[in-house]
Every structure is written in structure tokens, then in C-alpha cells.
Write a protein that holds these residues in place. Structure first.
Motif, mmCIF file in Angstrom:
data_model
loop_
_atom_site.group_PDB
_atom_site.id
_atom_site.type_symbol
_atom_site.label_atom_id
_atom_site.label_comp_id
_atom_site.label_asym_id
_atom_site.label_seq_id
_atom_site.Cartn_x
_atom_site.Cartn_y
_atom_site.Cartn_z
ATOM 1 N N ALA A 119 0.808 -1.217 -0.107
ATOM 2 C CA ALA A 119 -0.136 -0.122 -0.064
ATOM 3 C C ALA A 119 0.990 1.150 0.022
ATOM 4 O O ALA A 119 0.573 2.222 -0.332
ATOM 5 N N GLU A 120 2.130 1.124 0.480
ATOM 6 C CA GLU A 120 2.945 2.244 0.594
ATOM 7 C C GLU A 120 3.606 2.640 -0.735
ATOM 8 O O GLU A 120 3.613 3.933 -1.107
ATOM 9 N N GLU B 114 1.698 1.902 -3.506
ATOM 10 C CA GLU B 114 0.675 2.395 -4.243
ATOM 11 C C GLU B 114 0.583 3.873 -3.830
ATOM 12 O O GLU B 114 0.209 4.740 -4.640
ATOM 13 N N ALA B 115 0.424 4.084 -2.690
ATOM 14 C CA ALA B 115 0.268 5.350 -2.152
ATOM 15 C C ALA B 115 1.483 6.532 -2.939
ATOM 16 O O ALA B 115 0.878 7.729 -3.243
ATOM 17 N N GLY C 31 0.584 6.068 -7.280
ATOM 18 C CA GLY C 31 -0.728 6.199 -7.657
ATOM 19 C C GLY C 31 -1.162 5.227 -8.674
ATOM 20 O O GLY C 31 -1.885 5.072 -9.520
#
Length: 324
Positions: A201-202, A204-205, A208
């Protein structure tokens, strides 16, 4: 038996002996923030062969090459803009990138298992100081017999490989406790090859971009940690247990007891407060304790499949996979 040096009390001696031993083409067990690694000169085929021999590791399974800084990495691999952005955010740290190897790279093909790519990482902590002093990349898979539970302390390494090594560096328990997350950038896509100590998730954050998961069935081995059976204790492993059978060892999560656990040989909780980072840090050490309990089966309670839970579940599934 291996000489064990505490890097916290004798850092200069540890660095000097590590570099001397590595220069002789011998592997050294070194502490990283993920797990303890079995390090050897990535440019020396004899040293790399000793890694495979010491671990009993199949030679088609590539190794991660560890670097001290970005300049050392750039000597050996080609960076695309997205991969470079990932290094700026997450290096040093538990992220490995699979990148094209440069034609003039001196890293030996044994490290890449003959692929035209290299798995490369900048570790944090004392291991990085060793690489910087030595001046060359170090191939460093986990310092354990191939397929077994990864070591998160010098004591774990000594118990498994102590009679095969000359030197073990001790920096205390590994902080992350899981191997690195491995990704491969393909154009504007990011593909996850192995979940690990960096939460996807990091990534992807930051970017984007949704990180693509691979289809595990029949997938080609492109990076370490992709074999179906891995991280295996001697005991059988049972997943998603909703109850405990008599004589099992239980490893649960979140503090809630499971029915029947009063008849368990051992009960351990990865994180009573439901902290996945704490659970990841404890996973391998708890697996070793459960395996040493004498239980024929280790039952794992449910783990949330989110954040670092994805990497924890990946390790448990591999530990539970059928063994040849």
C-alpha cells in the motif's frame, strides 16, 4: 563452529573480520533489518557457489544483491524513472527491485541464476556498513538451510549453520522480521513478485499505480522467495485454524483465544494488540519456538489479509505447502 561478534560492542572488529572473510571467498552471516543474511562477494563465482552449497539452495533460485548506495547499484543495473523513484522513497529499506543487468556488470551470473535481470536492494543497518567497507555488492539470501524458517537472530543462524560458517555478526533481533518486498517495474506497471517487509500500500500511495499480484500457479521464478515450498518447519502447518486440536502448537493473532487451546502444547500470539508490524517481526521466531515444542502440527489462527498481513500469509502458505 563460527566465531560470533557483537556489532554493537565491537563494530570495528566486526567490520574488519567480515571484510577479511569475504575477501577469502567465504560467506559471512550478517544482520539486516529484514532477516539475517548469508553474505558473499557477488562478483566471485567461488564465493557464490559456497552460498548455494552452505544453504543447499537450488542454483536456479536467484539471489538478491545488496549494495551500499545508489552509485554502486547504478554500476550494475539499469534504472527506469519509476524504479528510481521507488529507491528514493524506500532505500535503504526492505524493498528489492528486479532490474535489467548492465552488460559490463561484474556481478557473476550465478547470482542471477542466468537471468538477464538482477534482484537488488540497499539494506539498512550494520550490513550496509559492511558492504560500504568491502566495496562490492554482496549476495545475501537468508542465513538458513534452504526452505527452512528464516533467521531473525544470530542465535537462529548459529543453531542452523554454525558448524558451516567462520563468522556470524550479531546485531540483535532483526527489526522487520520478514524478507524484503520484491517488485518489478514493466513500463507503467508495477508487478509484485514477493510480498514482504514493505507494505505494498505504501508503494501504491507513492506512485498512484495499483501493484499487480502475480498468479502463483506455475509462475516462473524471477526472483528469490518464489518457490512454492519455503520457510518450512519440521512440523506440519495448518492455516486459518478456528479451533486447536490436542497436542498442536498454536500461533494466533489479535489476543482472542481459540477453542481448545488449553490442550495445545504451546500458545503464542503474534500481536495481542493486532499490530501487523509487530506480528511480522515475531513470525519467524515464533515459528521456530513452535517447531521446537515437539508438536507434530503448528496451527495458525486467522491473519487479516491486508497491509503486512499479505506477506505474513504468504510465508505461512509456503510453510504449509506440500513438501517433496
Amino acid at each position: 563452529m563460527a566465531l560470533i561478534i557483537d556489532t554493537r560492542t565491537e563494530p570495528d572488529r566486526a567490520l574488519a573480520l567480515a571484510c577479511e572473510t569475504l575477501g577469502q571467498g567465504l560467506p559471512v552471516a550478517i544482520p539486516t533489518e529484514t532477516v539475517y543474511g548469508l553474505a558473499a562477494d557477488a562478483t566471485n563465482p567461488d564465493a557464490l557457489s559456497r552460498i548455494y552449497e552452505t544453504k543447499g539452495r537450488p542454483r536456479f533460485n536467484p539471489l538478491i544483491c545488496h549494495v551500499a548506495d545508489l552509485a554502486m547499484a547504478e554500476t550494475h543495473v539499469e534504472f527506469d524513472p519509476l524504479s528510481r523513484r521507488l529507491t528514493e522513497a524506500f532505500w535503504p529499506g526492505p524493498l528489492t527491485l528486479v532490474l535489467p543487468q548492465k552488460p559490463d556488470s561484474t556481478i557473476h551470473p550465478l547470482a542471477s541464476a542466468g537471468l538477464d535481470t538482477l534482484a537488488i536492494r540497499m539494506p539498512d543497518g550494520f550490513s550496509r556498513a559492511v558492504i560500504r567497507r568491502y566495496g562490492k555488492p554482496l549476495a545475501a539470501p537468508s542465513a538458513n538451510t534452504s526452505g527452512k524458517i528464516s533467521p531473525t537472530s544470530a542465535e537462529h543462524v548459529e543453531a542452523d549453520l554454525g558448524d558451516k560458517l567462520a563468522l556470524i555478526l550479531d546485531a540483535g533481533p532483526a527489526g522487520v522480521g520478514l524478507e524484503s518486498t520484491i517488485v518489478k517495474v514493466e513500463g507503467d506497471r508495477i508487478r509484485l513478485l514477493r510480498p514482504g517487509g514493505l507494505d505494498v500500500a505504501e508503494i501504491e500511495a507513492l506512485t498512484g499505480i495499483p501493484v499487480l499480484r502475480r498468479d502463483k500457479a506455475g509462475a516462473a521464478i524471477e526472483a528469490p522467495g518464489m518457490m512454492a515450498t519455503h520457510y518450512a518447519p519440521a512440523a506440519a502447518v495448518r492455516l486459518d485454524a478456528s479451533e486447536v486440536r490436542p497436542g498442536e502448537a498454536l500461533i494466533r493473532f489479535g489476543g482472542a483465544p481459540l477453542p481448545g487451546e488449553d490442550e495445545a502444547v504451546l500458545v503464542l500470539d503474534l500481536s495481542p494488540s493486532s499490530n501487523l508490524r509487530e506480528a511480522a517481526s515475531n513470525l519467524f521466531a515464533y515459528m521456530k519456538r513452535a517447531d521446537a515444542s515437539g508438536a507434530a502440527t503448528i496451527a495458525f489462527g486467522p491473519i487479516p489479509n491486508e497491509g503486512l498481513g499479505e506477506a505474513i500469509i504468504d510465508r505461512i502458505e509456503r510453510a504449509a505447502a506440500p513438501r517433496e
